[in-house]
Design an enzyme around this catalytic site. Sequence first.
Site, mmCIF file in Angstrom:
data_model
loop_
_atom_site.group_PDB
_atom_site.id
_atom_site.type_symbol
_atom_site.label_atom_id
_atom_site.label_comp_id
_atom_site.label_asym_id
_atom_site.label_seq_id
_atom_site.Cartn_x
_atom_site.Cartn_y
_atom_site.Cartn_z
ATOM 1 N N HIS A 73 66.320 85.381 25.985
ATOM 2 C CA HIS A 73 67.941 84.314 25.689
ATOM 3 C C HIS A 73 68.677 83.669 26.782
ATOM 4 O O HIS A 73 68.763 84.133 27.722
ATOM 5 C CB HIS A 73 68.419 85.287 25.784
ATOM 6 C CG HIS A 73 67.780 86.248 24.503
ATOM 7 N ND1 HIS A 73 67.877 86.929 23.305
ATOM 8 C CD2 HIS A 73 66.287 86.222 23.776
ATOM 9 C CE1 HIS A 73 67.778 87.536 22.192
ATOM 10 N NE2 HIS A 73 66.119 86.382 22.565
ATOM 11 N N TYR A 201 77.376 90.158 19.494
ATOM 12 C CA TYR A 201 78.595 91.510 19.741
ATOM 13 C C TYR A 201 79.560 91.171 19.117
ATOM 14 O O TYR A 201 80.193 90.497 18.672
ATOM 15 C CB TYR A 201 78.790 91.849 21.573
ATOM 16 C CG TYR A 201 77.441 91.754 22.021
ATOM 17 C CD1 TYR A 201 76.404 91.208 22.759
ATOM 18 C CD2 TYR A 201 77.098 93.380 22.616
ATOM 19 C CE1 TYR A 201 76.006 91.493 23.019
ATOM 20 C CE2 TYR A 201 77.153 93.773 23.645
ATOM 21 C CZ TYR A 201 75.865 92.976 24.276
ATOM 22 O OH TYR A 201 74.933 92.939 25.143
ATOM 23 N N PRO A 293 77.008 101.672 27.323
ATOM 24 C CA PRO A 293 76.064 100.897 27.074
ATOM 25 C C PRO A 293 76.488 99.638 26.885
ATOM 26 O O PRO A 293 75.312 98.778 26.751
ATOM 27 C CB PRO A 293 75.015 101.545 26.007
ATOM 28 C CG PRO A 293 76.121 101.976 25.362
ATOM 29 C CD PRO A 293 76.697 103.006 26.218
ATOM 30 N N LYS A 297 73.744 97.537 31.304
ATOM 31 C CA LYS A 297 73.633 98.059 32.412
ATOM 32 C C LYS A 297 73.093 99.288 32.852
ATOM 33 O O LYS A 297 72.588 99.460 34.162
ATOM 34 C CB LYS A 297 74.872 98.094 33.012
ATOM 35 C CG LYS A 297 75.666 96.602 33.324
ATOM 36 C CD LYS A 297 75.579 95.467 34.281
ATOM 37 C CE LYS A 297 75.388 93.902 33.884
ATOM 38 N NZ LYS A 297 74.521 93.076 32.941
ATOM 39 N N TYR A 384 77.612 89.995 33.447
ATOM 40 C CA TYR A 384 76.134 89.952 32.421
ATOM 41 C C TYR A 384 75.103 89.550 32.777
ATOM 42 O O TYR A 384 73.955 90.459 32.496
ATOM 43 C CB TYR A 384 76.729 88.886 30.923
ATOM 44 C CG TYR A 384 75.847 89.758 29.425
ATOM 45 C CD1 TYR A 384 75.970 90.180 28.599
ATOM 46 C CD2 TYR A 384 74.729 88.904 29.535
ATOM 47 C CE1 TYR A 384 75.887 90.611 27.757
ATOM 48 C CE2 TYR A 384 74.149 89.095 28.265
ATOM 49 C CZ TYR A 384 74.303 90.503 27.169
ATOM 50 O OH TYR A 384 73.720 91.310 26.545
#
Length: 402
Positions: A73, A201, A293, A297, A384
Site C-alpha cells: 500500500h 481509520y 495496536p 507497531k 507510520y
Amino acid sequence: MTRTQVVIVGAGPSGLLLSQLLDREGIATIVLERQAQRYVEARIRAGLLEQGTVDLLIEAGVGERLQRECLVHDGFEMAFEGRVHRIDLKGLAGKQVTIYGQTEIQKDLGDARLAAGSDLRYEASNVAIHDFGGARPRVTFIHQGRPQELECDFVAGCDGYHGVCRASVPADAVRTYERVYPFGWLGIIANVRPVAHELVYANHERGFALCSMRSSGRVRYYVQCPLEDKVEDWSDDRFWDELARRLPAEHATRIQTGPSVEKSIAPLRSFVAEPMRFGRLLLAGDAAHIVPPTGAKGLNLAVSDVFYLHEALRDFYRERAERPLEEYSGRCLRRIWKAERFSWWMTQQLHRFPGDAFAARMQETELQYLFESVAAQTSLAENYVGLPLEYSHDSRRTHAAA
Ligand code: FAD
Ligand code: DHB
C-alpha cells in the site's frame, strides 16, 4: 544435562525469527514454547509490516511467500467528521507498507525452522530460568512428561507480555512504565471484499473503527468497544451494523457482509520495561514492551529488537565482543520509545474518550491541523512507515555493499 549456546523462551515471531537468524550465523539454539504449535500458528494478530520488517524477513530466508502473496500500500485513509483524508505515505515519506498476516509469518518461520532441523519444543511447561547473572545460565522445564534441564551461554526472553522471563528479574532491577486505556478493540476476520483498496481509520462519535485486510478477499475489521464487553455480546449482525454507522457514507455503502471466521476483544495498553538486558538474560518483543495496536507497531518492534539481538550475539560469538551486548538495551529502547510515542498519539487522536470536553476539543483541533498541514502529515507518514534502524558498523558495511 544438555548444553546449547542460546535458549530461546517463546516461539512467537520474536523467538522463531531469532532462532532463524542465529542459525544462519552458526549459533545453536533451543526454543521452548508453552503452547502447542497449532495454537501458536492459529493466533490472529498483526497484519501491517514496515519495509524494514519485510527486508529482514527476506534476509532471514523467509520472504518468498510473503513477496508472492502480500499487498503493498502507498497510503491509507483517515475519516473524521464525515470526510475522508488520504495520507500519501509514498509521496510524503518515500516508503510503502506491506499487508501480510502475522499468522502467515508464523507459519513461514515455523516451516523454515522445521526444514533446518532445529530443536523446537512445543508444549514445554514449568519453564524456569536460573543463574542468568553469571556466565552459565540454566533453564529447567517439563517436556513430554519429563523434567529437563539445559545449560547455555544466554537466555533470550521472547515469551511475550505474560511470559516467565521478565517476571524472573528481581523487582528492584527493572523499571516499568504503563498506561491502560479505558476501552478495547473488537476485531473480526471475514472472507469478503475490503471496503477500500487501502486501510481506513475512522474517528466517529460512536467510537473508533478500522478497516484493514489480509488479502483482496479477506478483511480484518475492528471497532472500539467498552472494556466490559464480551465477544458473545457482539453478533455478526451487530458488528456489521456498528461498523457501517462509524464509517463515512462512501465506505459504509461498500461494506460487503459475511459470517465472521474469527472474533475477539483485545485490551489496549502502553508498557515498557527498562532495561532489556539482565546479565545473560536478554528480553525481546512483547516480553519487554506493549503498544496499543492503533499505530500497527507491535510486531514491527519485536522484529527490530530481534535484529539488534542477533547482531549482538553474532558479534559475541565472532569476536568475543561484549560491547554490542551492553548496548543492546539502549539501541532497542531508543526505537521503542519513539514507537510508544507514536502509538499513544494515534490512539489519542482516533478514539473517543468519554467525559473530557477539553481533551475532545484538543483532539478535534489536532485532526483539523493534521489534514491542513503537509508538515504534520509528513511526521505521521514518517512514523507510520517505520523509523530507520540503527545499524552497527559491521552491518552498515554489509548493507552499503548490498
Ligand atoms: P508473542 O507473539 O506474545 O509470543 C510469545 C510466545 O511465548 C507465545 O507463543 C507464548 O505462548 C510463549 N510463552 C509465554 N510464556 C511462556 C512460558 N512461560 N514458557 C514458554 N513459552 C511461553 N500488533 C500489531 O502490530 N497489530 C495488531 O493488530 C496486533 N494485534 C494484536 C492482538 C492481540 C490479541 C495481541 C495479544 C497482540 C497484538 N499485536 C498486534 C501485537 C503483536 O501481535 C505482538 O507485538 C507480537 O506478537 C510480538 O511477538 P512476540 O514474539 O514478542 O510475542
Ligand atoms: C492492523 C492492525 C492495526 O492495529 C493497524 O493499525 C493496522 C492494521 C491489522 O490487523 O491488519
